[in-house]
Design an enzyme around this catalytic site. Sequence first.
Site, PDB file in Angstrom:
ATOM      1  N   ILE A  85       0.845  -1.198   0.000  1.00 43.88           N
ATOM      2  CA  ILE A  85       0.000   0.000   0.000  1.00 43.88           C
ATOM      3  C   ILE A  85       0.881   1.249   0.000  1.00 43.88           C
ATOM      4  O   ILE A  85       2.072   1.171   0.317  1.00 43.88           O
ATOM      5  CB  ILE A  85      -0.933   0.055   1.241  1.00 43.88           C
ATOM      6  CG1 ILE A  85      -0.117   0.038   2.553  1.00 43.88           C
ATOM      7  CG2 ILE A  85      -1.960  -1.077   1.227  1.00 43.88           C
ATOM      8  CD1 ILE A  85      -0.933   0.412   3.792  1.00 43.88           C
ATOM      9  N   TYR A 147       7.147   4.586   2.350  1.00 44.14           N
ATOM     10  CA  TYR A 147       7.156   3.570   1.285  1.00 44.14           C
ATOM     11  C   TYR A 147       8.594   3.288   0.826  1.00 44.14           C
ATOM     12  O   TYR A 147       8.978   2.125   0.648  1.00 44.14           O
ATOM     13  CB  TYR A 147       6.300   4.096   0.125  1.00 44.14           C
ATOM     14  CG  TYR A 147       6.067   3.136  -1.010  1.00 44.14           C
ATOM     15  CD1 TYR A 147       5.092   2.145  -0.937  1.00 44.14           C
ATOM     16  CD2 TYR A 147       6.795   3.234  -2.200  1.00 44.14           C
ATOM     17  CE1 TYR A 147       4.855   1.281  -2.002  1.00 44.14           C
ATOM     18  CE2 TYR A 147       6.563   2.386  -3.263  1.00 44.14           C
ATOM     19  CZ  TYR A 147       5.589   1.412  -3.170  1.00 44.14           C
ATOM     20  OH  TYR A 147       5.355   0.568  -4.237  1.00 44.14           O
ATOM     21  N   TYR A 179       7.054   2.322 -12.560  1.00 46.45           N
ATOM     22  CA  TYR A 179       5.618   2.654 -12.495  1.00 46.45           C
ATOM     23  C   TYR A 179       4.821   1.739 -13.433  1.00 46.45           C
ATOM     24  O   TYR A 179       5.095   1.658 -14.626  1.00 46.45           O
ATOM     25  CB  TYR A 179       5.405   4.124 -12.845  1.00 46.45           C
ATOM     26  CG  TYR A 179       5.854   5.021 -11.709  1.00 46.45           C
ATOM     27  CD1 TYR A 179       4.940   5.485 -10.780  1.00 46.45           C
ATOM     28  CD2 TYR A 179       7.198   5.365 -11.551  1.00 46.45           C
ATOM     29  CE1 TYR A 179       5.351   6.284  -9.712  1.00 46.45           C
ATOM     30  CE2 TYR A 179       7.614   6.162 -10.495  1.00 46.45           C
ATOM     31  CZ  TYR A 179       6.687   6.615  -9.579  1.00 46.45           C
ATOM     32  OH  TYR A 179       7.110   7.394  -8.532  1.00 46.45           O
TER      33      TYR A 179
HETATM   34  P1  NDP Z   1      -2.896  -2.605  -6.001  1.00 48.40           P
HETATM   35  O1  NDP Z   1      -3.252  -1.494  -5.092  1.00 48.40           O
HETATM   36  O2  NDP Z   1      -3.447  -2.611  -7.382  1.00 48.40           O
HETATM   37  O3  NDP Z   1      -3.248  -4.016  -5.304  1.00 48.40           O
HETATM   38  C1  NDP Z   1      -2.786  -4.267  -4.010  1.00 48.40           C
HETATM   39  C2  NDP Z   1      -3.135  -5.664  -3.566  1.00 48.40           C
HETATM   40  O4  NDP Z   1      -2.567  -5.855  -2.259  1.00 48.40           O
HETATM   41  C3  NDP Z   1      -4.614  -5.920  -3.445  1.00 48.40           C
HETATM   42  O5  NDP Z   1      -4.906  -7.247  -3.805  1.00 48.40           O
HETATM   43  C4  NDP Z   1      -4.861  -5.716  -1.948  1.00 48.40           C
HETATM   44  O6  NDP Z   1      -5.972  -6.433  -1.432  1.00 48.40           O
HETATM   45  C5  NDP Z   1      -3.588  -6.283  -1.368  1.00 48.40           C
HETATM   46  N1  NDP Z   1      -3.363  -5.819  -0.006  1.00 48.40           N
HETATM   47  C6  NDP Z   1      -3.212  -4.546   0.427  1.00 48.40           C
HETATM   48  N2  NDP Z   1      -3.047  -4.530   1.758  1.00 48.40           N
HETATM   49  C7  NDP Z   1      -3.117  -5.824   2.177  1.00 48.40           C
HETATM   50  C8  NDP Z   1      -3.028  -6.463   3.435  1.00 48.40           C
HETATM   51  N3  NDP Z   1      -2.824  -5.771   4.576  1.00 48.40           N
HETATM   52  N4  NDP Z   1      -3.137  -7.815   3.485  1.00 48.40           N
HETATM   53  C9  NDP Z   1      -3.331  -8.531   2.360  1.00 48.40           C
HETATM   54  N5  NDP Z   1      -3.416  -7.987   1.138  1.00 48.40           N
HETATM   55  C10 NDP Z   1      -3.321  -6.650   1.051  1.00 48.40           C
HETATM   56  O7  NDP Z   1      -1.298  -2.625  -6.020  1.00 48.40           O
HETATM   57  P2  NDP Z   1      -0.283  -2.867  -7.243  1.00 48.40           P
HETATM   58  O8  NDP Z   1      -0.691  -4.048  -8.020  1.00 48.40           O
HETATM   59  O9  NDP Z   1      -0.056  -1.589  -7.937  1.00 48.40           O
HETATM   60  O10 NDP Z   1       1.059  -3.168  -6.426  1.00 48.40           O
HETATM   61  C11 NDP Z   1       1.456  -4.488  -6.091  1.00 48.40           C
HETATM   62  C12 NDP Z   1       2.832  -4.423  -5.468  1.00 48.40           C
HETATM   63  O11 NDP Z   1       3.755  -3.850  -6.376  1.00 48.40           O
HETATM   64  C13 NDP Z   1       2.888  -3.578  -4.192  1.00 48.40           C
HETATM   65  O12 NDP Z   1       3.789  -4.143  -3.278  1.00 48.40           O
HETATM   66  C14 NDP Z   1       3.443  -2.262  -4.711  1.00 48.40           C
HETATM   67  O13 NDP Z   1       4.051  -1.542  -3.688  1.00 48.40           O
HETATM   68  C15 NDP Z   1       4.400  -2.761  -5.757  1.00 48.40           C
HETATM   69  N6  NDP Z   1       4.742  -1.787  -6.763  1.00 48.40           N
HETATM   70  C16 NDP Z   1       3.759  -1.237  -7.542  1.00 48.40           C
HETATM   71  C17 NDP Z   1       4.099  -0.327  -8.518  1.00 48.40           C
HETATM   72  C18 NDP Z   1       3.086   0.291  -9.408  1.00 48.40           C
HETATM   73  O14 NDP Z   1       3.472   1.179 -10.166  1.00 48.40           O
HETATM   74  N7  NDP Z   1       1.847  -0.138  -9.411  1.00 48.40           N
HETATM   75  C19 NDP Z   1       5.497   0.086  -8.725  1.00 48.40           C
HETATM   76  C20 NDP Z   1       6.444  -0.566  -7.870  1.00 48.40           C
HETATM   77  C21 NDP Z   1       6.065  -1.471  -6.929  1.00 48.40           C
HETATM   78  P3  NDP Z   1      -7.450  -5.742  -1.411  1.00 48.40           P
HETATM   79  O15 NDP Z   1      -7.934  -5.830  -2.829  1.00 48.40           O
HETATM   80  O16 NDP Z   1      -8.199  -6.579  -0.459  1.00 48.40           O
HETATM   81  O17 NDP Z   1      -7.248  -4.328  -0.969  1.00 48.40           O
END
Ligand code: NDP
Length: 240
Positions: A85, A147, A179
């Site tokens: 998150i 983060y 990103y």
């Molecule tokens: P999203 O916000 O699209 O999805 C996040 C997912 O994580 C959801 O399935 C959410 O579940 C789950 N989640 C959040 N909090 C918890 C928790 N406490 N316990 C269990 N599950 C949880 O994120 P992204 O797909 O964009 O990102 C995925 C990963 O990639 C993250 O670690 C992010 O930091 C990393 N990242 C992303 C980038 C980007 O540009 N998008 C760039 C670099 C890294 P729910 O649906 O229930 O909320």
Amino acid sequence: MSKVAVVTGGTRGIGAAISTMFRDAGYSVVANYGGNDEAANAFKEETGIPVFKFDVGDFSACADGISNIEKEVGPIDVMINNAGITRDAMLHKMTPEMWSAVIRTNLDSMFNTCHAVLDGMRERSFGRIINISSINGQKGQMGQSNYSAAKAGVIGFTKALAQETARKNITVNCIAPGYVDTDMVAAVPQKVLDSIIASIPVGRLGKAEEIAHCALFLADEKSGFITASTLTANGAQYIT
Ligand code: NDP
């Protein structure tokens, strides 16, 4: 028998792409999620992938969640720590809650899930642990001290654990995406996003499938000599 892969945050964004790509590659996949039941149920319906709800930031919830998965699906071969998150603010405006939520979900989660799967992996002398870091853990990002700290921590955690598990044929690697076009990035104001895209030499955001492809590569049995590494996938936005 097909290998079991667990993807935290596997119901949306990058995690959903990882879950479906692993399923298509023949893995028995389980997707974890944290709170969005509607998205998780839609994902389950669409893909046929079972979903398990537990908070990756909670040690006991992870122990129970992993134990339930092992009972219902089987021993875990591949653990993909993807859930994450953001709670962005400049440090002087950041609350302790914003700091803790991000450290808990993005970094404590690594300890919580790995602690729960490691004994089994060590007994079976096989495992693949793949942790999702970020470009902003590599370079630091203004407005994201929480983060950036958590994601840099993921890289250090990966390097240390990889050394501990190497003799047991358990690899531990991380992926540092740039990103990527997901809900997380959709929350960034358009003006800021335009300037981010302008700074990416490839000229576009990454696709979730491109990160999933990195995870599939690292999970492969033939990737056994790759451990403690950080696979950077950022369109040359930041060159380490
Ligand atoms: P999203 O916000 O699209 O999805 C996040 C997912 O994580 C959801 O399935 C959410 O579940 C789950 N989640 C959040 N909090 C918890 C928790 N406490 N316990 C269990 N599950 C949880 O994120 P992204 O797909 O964009 O990102 C995925 C990963 O990639 C993250 O670690 C992010 O930091 C990393 N990242 C992303 C980038 C980007 O540009 N998008 C760039 C670099 C890294 P729910 O649906 O229930 O909320």
